[in-house]
Design a protein around this motif. Structure first.
Motif, PDB file in Angstrom:
ATOM      1  N   LYS A  27     -12.849  37.635   5.551  1.00 51.57           N
ATOM      2  CA  LYS A  27     -11.610  37.464   6.338  1.00 51.57           C
ATOM      3  C   LYS A  27     -10.387  37.788   5.474  1.00 51.57           C
ATOM      4  O   LYS A  27      -9.373  38.271   5.977  1.00 51.57           O
ATOM      5  CB  LYS A  27     -11.515  36.039   6.876  1.00 51.57           C
ATOM      6  N   ILE A  28     -10.474  37.506   4.174  1.00 51.19           N
ATOM      7  CA  ILE A  28      -9.367  37.849   3.265  1.00 51.19           C
ATOM      8  C   ILE A  28      -9.317  39.373   3.113  1.00 51.19           C
ATOM      9  O   ILE A  28      -8.252  39.974   3.108  1.00 51.19           O
ATOM     10  CB  ILE A  28      -9.560  37.161   1.894  1.00 51.19           C
ATOM     11  N   HIS A  86      -8.840  36.633  -6.064  1.00 49.95           N
ATOM     12  CA  HIS A  86      -9.259  35.375  -5.440  1.00 49.95           C
ATOM     13  C   HIS A  86     -10.553  34.871  -6.090  1.00 49.95           C
ATOM     14  O   HIS A  86     -11.427  35.688  -6.414  1.00 49.95           O
ATOM     15  CB  HIS A  86      -9.552  35.567  -3.948  1.00 49.95           C
ATOM     16  N   VAL A 117      -8.381  31.545   7.452  1.00 50.63           N
ATOM     17  CA  VAL A 117      -7.637  32.502   6.625  1.00 50.63           C
ATOM     18  C   VAL A 117      -6.580  33.134   7.524  1.00 50.63           C
ATOM     19  O   VAL A 117      -6.902  33.795   8.505  1.00 50.63           O
ATOM     20  CB  VAL A 117      -8.579  33.591   6.070  1.00 50.63           C
ATOM     21  N   GLU A 118      -5.317  32.897   7.187  1.00 51.56           N
ATOM     22  CA  GLU A 118      -4.224  33.479   7.976  1.00 51.56           C
ATOM     23  C   GLU A 118      -3.819  34.839   7.403  1.00 51.56           C
ATOM     24  O   GLU A 118      -3.459  35.749   8.120  1.00 51.56           O
ATOM     25  CB  GLU A 118      -3.004  32.550   7.966  1.00 51.56           C
ATOM     26  N   SER A 119      -3.824  34.910   6.071  1.00 47.90           N
ATOM     27  CA  SER A 119      -3.564  36.162   5.373  1.00 47.90           C
ATOM     28  C   SER A 119      -4.163  36.001   3.979  1.00 47.90           C
ATOM     29  O   SER A 119      -4.742  34.948   3.676  1.00 47.90           O
ATOM     30  CB  SER A 119      -2.059  36.438   5.273  1.00 47.90           C
ATOM     31  N   ALA A 120      -4.015  37.009   3.143  1.00 48.48           N
ATOM     32  CA  ALA A 120      -4.634  36.943   1.811  1.00 48.48           C
ATOM     33  C   ALA A 120      -4.143  35.741   0.999  1.00 48.48           C
ATOM     34  O   ALA A 120      -4.821  35.278   0.086  1.00 48.48           O
ATOM     35  CB  ALA A 120      -4.350  38.235   1.061  1.00 48.48           C
ATOM     36  N   LYS A 121      -2.950  35.254   1.325  1.00 47.30           N
ATOM     37  CA  LYS A 121      -2.397  34.144   0.524  1.00 47.30           C
ATOM     38  C   LYS A 121      -2.121  32.893   1.357  1.00 47.30           C
ATOM     39  O   LYS A 121      -1.609  31.898   0.846  1.00 47.30           O
ATOM     40  CB  LYS A 121      -1.090  34.610  -0.130  1.00 47.30           C
ATOM     41  N   THR A 122      -2.383  32.962   2.646  1.00 48.70           N
ATOM     42  CA  THR A 122      -2.051  31.837   3.519  1.00 48.70           C
ATOM     43  C   THR A 122      -3.315  31.311   4.210  1.00 48.70           C
ATOM     44  O   THR A 122      -4.077  32.089   4.791  1.00 48.70           O
ATOM     45  CB  THR A 122      -1.020  32.265   4.585  1.00 48.70           C
ATOM     46  N   PHE A 123      -3.472  30.002   4.125  1.00 52.71           N
ATOM     47  CA  PHE A 123      -4.711  29.384   4.608  1.00 52.71           C
ATOM     48  C   PHE A 123      -4.403  28.098   5.371  1.00 52.71           C
ATOM     49  O   PHE A 123      -3.353  27.501   5.192  1.00 52.71           O
ATOM     50  CB  PHE A 123      -5.621  29.044   3.409  1.00 52.71           C
ATOM     51  N   THR A 135      -0.783  24.400   7.018  1.00 59.84           N
ATOM     52  CA  THR A 135      -0.848  25.821   6.673  1.00 59.84           C
ATOM     53  C   THR A 135      -0.175  25.959   5.319  1.00 59.84           C
ATOM     54  O   THR A 135       0.982  25.552   5.151  1.00 59.84           O
ATOM     55  CB  THR A 135      -0.103  26.666   7.725  1.00 59.84           C
ATOM     56  N   GLU A 137       0.618  28.299   1.710  1.00 59.38           N
ATOM     57  CA  GLU A 137       0.695  29.648   1.145  1.00 59.38           C
ATOM     58  C   GLU A 137       0.658  29.542  -0.371  1.00 59.38           C
ATOM     59  O   GLU A 137       1.393  28.743  -0.956  1.00 59.38           O
ATOM     60  CB  GLU A 137       1.979  30.346   1.601  1.00 59.38           C
TER      61      GLU A 137
END
Ligand SMILES: Cc1cc2nc3c(=O)[nH]c(=O)nc-3n(C[C@H](O)[C@H](O)[C@H](O)COP(=O)(O)OP(=O)(O)OC[C@H]3O[C@@H](n4cnc5c(N)ncnc54)[C@H](O)[C@@H]3O)c2cc1C
Length: 310
Positions: A27-28, A86, A117-123, A135, A137
């Motif tokens: 997902k990342i 990561h 996983v919202e984005s590569a740095k946000t979870f 959420t 970052e």
């Protein structure tokens, strides 16, 4: 992006929880490398190489990693992980033991127990025993995170053909020693991976009654067995069976809670189960608020009659 996934294993078999971590890594997005730290663990590396979506497997095979001492494995993870964007591991006892140490050695903060996983740095991660979802970052150069396995469907354990490379680097911190371990052997499915879980609480009354009443139900359903903390604290069953905030997190297709009131800390470990059945003599028990079905009655009569009808 390059993602290092720390394999969980027993030197023979890759633990299925690693497949959920690879799913989170997908997902990342980016190249996924699996690090197998063990001793005589070639078979694990070979299994990891078959996992769908894995592009490389690193095998650190040395006596220093035989028993997964966190001090040694964390030093290795920090060393190898320097080249990755990561570093991910399971949110199990092993992952929770190793990864914070590795993050500290890398001088980065870490994010625990990600569920999305919202984005590569946000979870997304649960807080307050799962009653709120934060959420978060990361602003670190290397994102170090543990992954809640139940939140990600596992990738297939076949279909991959990654190359296996040896890691010569040996990190023996020399500050801890393996003495012994006591592992409860069971024919039943592993609690966190089971499709069906039958759990007993203080209401079952004793360890003997736990087994008299719940074993036949678990046998009929091919279920794993769990327990509330009250049942564990009372000595009914060993503490590796505890489900909840300070126990294991499960999300089976079917969770049957027998004689469990449904304290918030217990719910934190099972409320994501697909179907929840509660058996309790108290029709006001809080567990009923999350249950899809509940049976009000004495477990000593309700469970045997349920078993008889299965
Ligand atoms: C920091 C912290 C962390 C915690 N972590 C966890 C955790 O990880 N997991 C966890 O489970 N708890 C945890 N707890 C404890 C939690 O708060 C509860 O005390 C515990 O879950 C209660 O267990 P129980 O439901 O088995 O017992 P009780 O709350 O005593 O409930 C027993 C239930 O059995 C029913 N019952 C009794 N007899 C019968 C019968 N004959 N037939 C049918 N029903 C019957 C009763 O109606 C009652 O609902 C934690 C607490 C704290 C403070």
């Amino acid at each position: 992006m390059s993602i290092l996934v720390i394999a969980e294993h027993d030197n023979k078999t890759l633990n299925g929880a690693t497949l959920n971590v690879v799913a989170a890594a997908q997902k990342i997005g980016g190249d996924i490398t699996v690090l197998v730290a063990g001793s005589g663990a070639q078979a694990v590396a070979d299994q990891a190489a078959q996992v769908a979506g894995v592009s490389k497997v690193l095998l650190a095979d040395n006596a220093a990693y035989a028993n997964q001492l966190a001090e040694n494995v964390a030093a290795l993870v920090a060393q190898v992980g320097k080249g990755y964007s990561h570093i991910l591991a399971t949110s199990t006892t092993t992952g929770k033991n190793v990864l914070p140490r590795a993050a500290a050695l890398l001088d980065v903060s870490m994010i625990s127990d990600i569920i999305a996983v919202e984005s590569a740095k946000t979870f997304k991660r649960p807080i307050y025993a799962g009653n709120a979802i934060a959420t978060v970052e990361s602003s670190e150069s290397i994102v170090v995170a543990t992954v809640r396995g139940t939140a990600f469907d596992p990738v297939a354990n076949t279909g991959g053909s990654a190359a296996v490379e040896a890691v010569a680097d040996v990190q023996d911190a020399g500050i801890s020693q393996f003495i012994s371990e006591e592992i409860v052997k069971s024919e039943r499915p592993e609690l966190t991976a089971a499709r069906i879980v039958v759990s007993g609480g203080r209401g079952v009354g004793s360890g003997e009654n736990y087994h008299t009443v719940l074993d036949p139900l678990a046998d009929k359903l091919g279920a794993a067995q769990g327990a509330s903390r009250a049942a564990v604290d009372a000595g009914f069953v060993p503490n590796d069976m505890q489900v909840g905030q300070t126990g294991k997190i499960v999300a089976p297709d079917l969770y049957i809670a027998v004689g469990i009131s449904g304290a918030i800390q217990h719910l934190a470990g099972m409320k994501d189960s697909k179907v929840i059945v509660a058996i309790n003599k108290d029709e006001e028990a809080p567990i009923n608020a999350v249950a899809d079905y509940w049976l009000v009655g004495d477990l000593n009569t309700v469970v045997p009659s349920l078993v008889a009808q299965l």
